[in-house]
Design a protein around this motif. Structure first.
Motif, PDB file in Angstrom:
ATOM      1  N   THR A 139       0.850  -1.185   0.000  1.00 43.92           N
ATOM      2  CA  THR A 139       0.000   0.000   0.000  1.00 43.92           C
ATOM      3  C   THR A 139       0.890   1.241   0.000  1.00 43.92           C
ATOM      4  O   THR A 139       2.114   1.146  -0.020  1.00 43.92           O
ATOM      5  CB  THR A 139      -0.921   0.050   1.243  1.00 43.92           C
ATOM      6  OG1 THR A 139      -0.139   0.379   2.403  1.00 43.92           O
ATOM      7  CG2 THR A 139      -1.624  -1.271   1.464  1.00 43.92           C
ATOM      8  N   ARG A 140       0.253   2.412   0.067  1.00 41.29           N
ATOM      9  CA  ARG A 140       0.986   3.682   0.131  1.00 41.29           C
ATOM     10  C   ARG A 140       1.203   4.132   1.579  1.00 41.29           C
ATOM     11  O   ARG A 140       1.639   5.259   1.819  1.00 41.29           O
ATOM     12  CB  ARG A 140       0.246   4.760  -0.675  1.00 41.29           C
ATOM     13  CG  ARG A 140       1.137   5.917  -1.129  1.00 41.29           C
ATOM     14  CD  ARG A 140       0.434   6.809  -2.150  1.00 41.29           C
ATOM     15  NE  ARG A 140      -0.815   7.353  -1.666  1.00 41.29           N
ATOM     16  CZ  ARG A 140      -0.935   8.501  -0.973  1.00 41.29           C
ATOM     17  NH1 ARG A 140       0.130   9.215  -0.693  1.00 41.29           N
ATOM     18  NH2 ARG A 140      -2.117   8.909  -0.577  1.00 41.29           N
ATOM     19  N   LYS A 141       0.914   3.260   2.524  1.00 44.62           N
ATOM     20  CA  LYS A 141       1.114   3.580   3.940  1.00 44.62           C
ATOM     21  C   LYS A 141       2.587   3.379   4.306  1.00 44.62           C
ATOM     22  O   LYS A 141       2.947   2.525   5.119  1.00 44.62           O
ATOM     23  CB  LYS A 141       0.206   2.726   4.815  1.00 44.62           C
ATOM     24  CG  LYS A 141      -1.275   3.006   4.595  1.00 44.62           C
ATOM     25  CD  LYS A 141      -2.146   2.096   5.445  1.00 44.62           C
ATOM     26  CE  LYS A 141      -3.630   2.355   5.197  1.00 44.62           C
ATOM     27  NZ  LYS A 141      -4.500   1.449   5.975  1.00 44.62           N
ATOM     28  N   THR A 142       3.428   4.169   3.666  1.00 47.91           N
ATOM     29  CA  THR A 142       4.871   4.054   3.842  1.00 47.91           C
ATOM     30  C   THR A 142       5.399   5.228   4.670  1.00 47.91           C
ATOM     31  O   THR A 142       4.675   6.165   4.980  1.00 47.91           O
ATOM     32  CB  THR A 142       5.565   4.034   2.471  1.00 47.91           C
ATOM     33  OG1 THR A 142       5.062   5.125   1.682  1.00 47.91           O
ATOM     34  CG2 THR A 142       5.287   2.737   1.729  1.00 47.91           C
ATOM     35  N   ARG A 147      10.130   6.056   1.449  1.00 43.11           N
ATOM     36  CA  ARG A 147       9.230   5.262   0.603  1.00 43.11           C
ATOM     37  C   ARG A 147       9.991   4.432  -0.422  1.00 43.11           C
ATOM     38  O   ARG A 147       9.643   3.278  -0.677  1.00 43.11           O
ATOM     39  CB  ARG A 147       8.241   6.187  -0.103  1.00 43.11           C
ATOM     40  CG  ARG A 147       7.282   5.475  -1.043  1.00 43.11           C
ATOM     41  CD  ARG A 147       6.350   6.466  -1.706  1.00 43.11           C
ATOM     42  NE  ARG A 147       5.608   7.221  -0.712  1.00 43.11           N
ATOM     43  CZ  ARG A 147       4.879   8.305  -0.997  1.00 43.11           C
ATOM     44  NH1 ARG A 147       4.798   8.741  -2.233  1.00 43.11           N
ATOM     45  NH2 ARG A 147       4.225   8.922  -0.045  1.00 43.11           N
ATOM     46  N   LYS A 151       9.297   0.484  -0.788  1.00 44.76           N
ATOM     47  CA  LYS A 151       8.717  -0.061  -2.015  1.00 44.76           C
ATOM     48  C   LYS A 151       9.699  -1.018  -2.703  1.00 44.76           C
ATOM     49  O   LYS A 151       9.301  -2.032  -3.287  1.00 44.76           O
ATOM     50  CB  LYS A 151       8.342   1.081  -2.967  1.00 44.76           C
ATOM     51  CG  LYS A 151       7.172   1.941  -2.508  1.00 44.76           C
ATOM     52  CD  LYS A 151       5.856   1.211  -2.645  1.00 44.76           C
ATOM     53  CE  LYS A 151       4.673   2.149  -2.405  1.00 44.76           C
ATOM     54  NZ  LYS A 151       3.379   1.455  -2.529  1.00 44.76           N
ATOM     55  N   HIS A 162       2.288  -1.629  -5.563  1.00 44.54           N
ATOM     56  CA  HIS A 162       1.102  -0.774  -5.708  1.00 44.54           C
ATOM     57  C   HIS A 162       1.550   0.615  -6.168  1.00 44.54           C
ATOM     58  O   HIS A 162       2.685   0.799  -6.610  1.00 44.54           O
ATOM     59  CB  HIS A 162       0.312  -0.717  -4.394  1.00 44.54           C
ATOM     60  CG  HIS A 162      -1.181  -0.590  -4.592  1.00 44.54           C
ATOM     61  ND1 HIS A 162      -1.765   0.531  -5.109  1.00 44.54           N
ATOM     62  CD2 HIS A 162      -2.199  -1.467  -4.333  1.00 44.54           C
ATOM     63  CE1 HIS A 162      -3.090   0.361  -5.165  1.00 44.54           C
ATOM     64  NE2 HIS A 162      -3.382  -0.851  -4.702  1.00 44.54           N
ATOM     65  N   ARG A 163       0.684   1.624  -6.066  1.00 49.19           N
ATOM     66  CA  ARG A 163       1.068   2.950  -6.554  1.00 49.19           C
ATOM     67  C   ARG A 163       2.147   3.545  -5.640  1.00 49.19           C
ATOM     68  O   ARG A 163       2.117   3.386  -4.429  1.00 49.19           O
ATOM     69  CB  ARG A 163      -0.143   3.879  -6.635  1.00 49.19           C
ATOM     70  CG  ARG A 163      -0.841   4.149  -5.315  1.00 49.19           C
ATOM     71  CD  ARG A 163      -1.938   5.177  -5.478  1.00 49.19           C
ATOM     72  NE  ARG A 163      -2.619   5.400  -4.206  1.00 49.19           N
ATOM     73  CZ  ARG A 163      -3.346   6.469  -3.927  1.00 49.19           C
ATOM     74  NH1 ARG A 163      -3.505   7.412  -4.833  1.00 49.19           N
ATOM     75  NH2 ARG A 163      -3.941   6.594  -2.763  1.00 49.19           N
ATOM     76  N   HIS A 164       3.076   4.250  -6.255  1.00 50.28           N
ATOM     77  CA  HIS A 164       4.182   4.822  -5.495  1.00 50.28           C
ATOM     78  C   HIS A 164       3.818   6.165  -4.883  1.00 50.28           C
ATOM     79  O   HIS A 164       4.373   6.572  -3.867  1.00 50.28           O
ATOM     80  CB  HIS A 164       5.413   4.985  -6.397  1.00 50.28           C
ATOM     81  CG  HIS A 164       6.103   3.684  -6.679  1.00 50.28           C
ATOM     82  ND1 HIS A 164       7.362   3.395  -6.215  1.00 50.28           N
ATOM     83  CD2 HIS A 164       5.690   2.582  -7.343  1.00 50.28           C
ATOM     84  CE1 HIS A 164       7.698   2.172  -6.603  1.00 50.28           C
ATOM     85  NE2 HIS A 164       6.690   1.669  -7.294  1.00 50.28           N
ATOM     86  N   ASP A 165       2.883   6.880  -5.498  1.00 46.19           N
ATOM     87  CA  ASP A 165       2.550   8.225  -5.045  1.00 46.19           C
ATOM     88  C   ASP A 165       1.211   8.611  -5.655  1.00 46.19           C
ATOM     89  O   ASP A 165       0.604   7.844  -6.409  1.00 46.19           O
ATOM     90  CB  ASP A 165       3.641   9.224  -5.467  1.00 46.19           C
ATOM     91  CG  ASP A 165       4.046   9.049  -6.920  1.00 46.19           C
ATOM     92  OD1 ASP A 165       3.149   9.153  -7.788  1.00 46.19           O
ATOM     93  OD2 ASP A 165       5.235   8.817  -7.203  1.00 46.19           O
ATOM     94  N   SER A 168       0.970   8.370  -9.646  1.00 44.73           N
ATOM     95  CA  SER A 168       1.237   7.178 -10.443  1.00 44.73           C
ATOM     96  C   SER A 168      -0.010   6.354 -10.750  1.00 44.73           C
ATOM     97  O   SER A 168       0.039   5.449 -11.564  1.00 44.73           O
ATOM     98  CB  SER A 168       2.282   6.298  -9.749  1.00 44.73           C
ATOM     99  OG  SER A 168       1.901   5.984  -8.424  1.00 44.73           O
ATOM    100  N   SER A 275      -1.069  -3.620   3.975  1.00 42.65           N
ATOM    101  CA  SER A 275       0.099  -2.959   4.563  1.00 42.65           C
ATOM    102  C   SER A 275       0.878  -3.912   5.459  1.00 42.65           C
ATOM    103  O   SER A 275       1.922  -3.532   6.000  1.00 42.65           O
ATOM    104  CB  SER A 275      -0.335  -1.721   5.365  1.00 42.65           C
ATOM    105  OG  SER A 275      -1.244  -2.090   6.387  1.00 42.65           O
TER     106      SER A 275
END
Length: 296
Positions: A139-142, A147, A151, A162-165, A168, A275
């Motif tokens: 997930t983006r919960k980084t 990040r 990732k 998943h999406r980086h930001d 994306s 996550s």
């Protein structure tokens, strides 16, 4: 020639400047310990420790730390490979003060990245053992500012990062939809600016919202916090109804852990995003030990 992937080739041009920033953060002023040990040429062994079999990840970050300090790293385990503790993973050569200057930054990067890769591989292997053939994603919960490393660890461990930001992929969640008025209106506005090249992922709460998202042209329908029979029946009915009419994927997210993965890993769902592969992950223990000169 090896067919094994070189994950370092994924990294953007900016990543080496991040390493310089991490080194600067750790030594913003005088290096008192470095003054004590001086400039004697030394050799240090990197050991993978701990109590579990682990996946090595974070090799380019570790190497770059020492290369920026004028040291050389020789790896004895390839990135993405598993190793059993205690393992001599790499050898680092350089001036004693520079080895110690880079030690903690390099070890922290490697420990976190390898921990994420190890957890990612374990969750993916478990899903496959349950017969799941779809995508396991993070997930983006980084961690802000970290990040890229997190990732990267997911990718080395075999899961989709998943999406980086926010740029994306377009993801419309409940707050977007409520602010816009409806799923259909939110999708229309997103399409008007996102163009053809970005996938559109829409979070829904029930079957009615899922159908609206499909009809409005979403690429991915996130069945958020649905579980069990409801999840299976909704996905099955909608796939049958829209077969040959619309192309879309179903994603399940929310409270997916190792302990309930067997129940959630159903092939009616194309993507499981969690996550658990990167939050609260146990780090892999590494240590760097400077060796005594052979003539002493």
């Amino acid at each position: 020639m090896s067919n094994k992937p070189i994950y370092a080739h994924l990294l953007p041009p900016s990543w080496k400047t991040q390493v310089a920033t991490w080194l600067e953060e750790d030594a913003p002023s005088f290096d008192y310990g470095g003054f004590v040990v001086g400039e004697a040429e030394r050799e240090a062994f990197l050991f993978g420790k701990g109590s579990q079999r682990a996946v090595l990840a974070g090799v380019p970050f570790f190497t770059e730390v020492f290369e920026q300090l004028g040291c050389k790293v020789e790896w004895h385990v390839q990135e993405g490979e598993e190793f059993d503790p205690i393992k001599h993973v790499a050898t680092v050569r350089g001036k004693a003060r520079l080895l110690l200057l880079g030690e903690r930054v390099a070890l922290n990067l490697l420990a976190r990245c390898s921990g994420i890769a190890t957890k990612s591989k374990r969750i993916l292997d478990n899903a496959r053992s349950y017969g799941y053939t779809g995508v396991i994603a993070g997930t983006r919960k980084t961690t802000p500012g970290f990040r890229l490393v997190e990732k990267y660890g997911m990718r080395v461990g075999g899961v989709d990062p998943h999406r980086h930001d926010l740029s994306s992929m377009i993801m419309l969640k409940d707050n977007h939809i409520w602010s816009c008025g409806s799923i259909t209106a939110a999708i229309a506005q997103a399409r008007s600016v996102g163009g053809f090249s970005l996938l559109l992922d829409v979070e829904v709460r029930n079957e009615k919202e899922a159908e609206e998202a499909i009809e409005a042209g979403a690429d991915v329908i996130m069945l958020d916090n649905m579980e069990g029979d409801e999840l299976v029946s909704v996905a099955r009915r909608l796939k049958e109804k829209w077969s040959g009419k619309r192309k879309f994927l179903f994603e399940s997210s929310g409270n997916i852990t190792e302990s309930n993965l067997r129940e959630r890993a159903i092939n009616e769902i194309d993507i499981l995003s969690t996550s658990a592969v990167h939050q609260s992950v146990q780090h892999i223990d590494f240590s760097l030990k400077i060796q005594q000169p052979r003539d002493q």
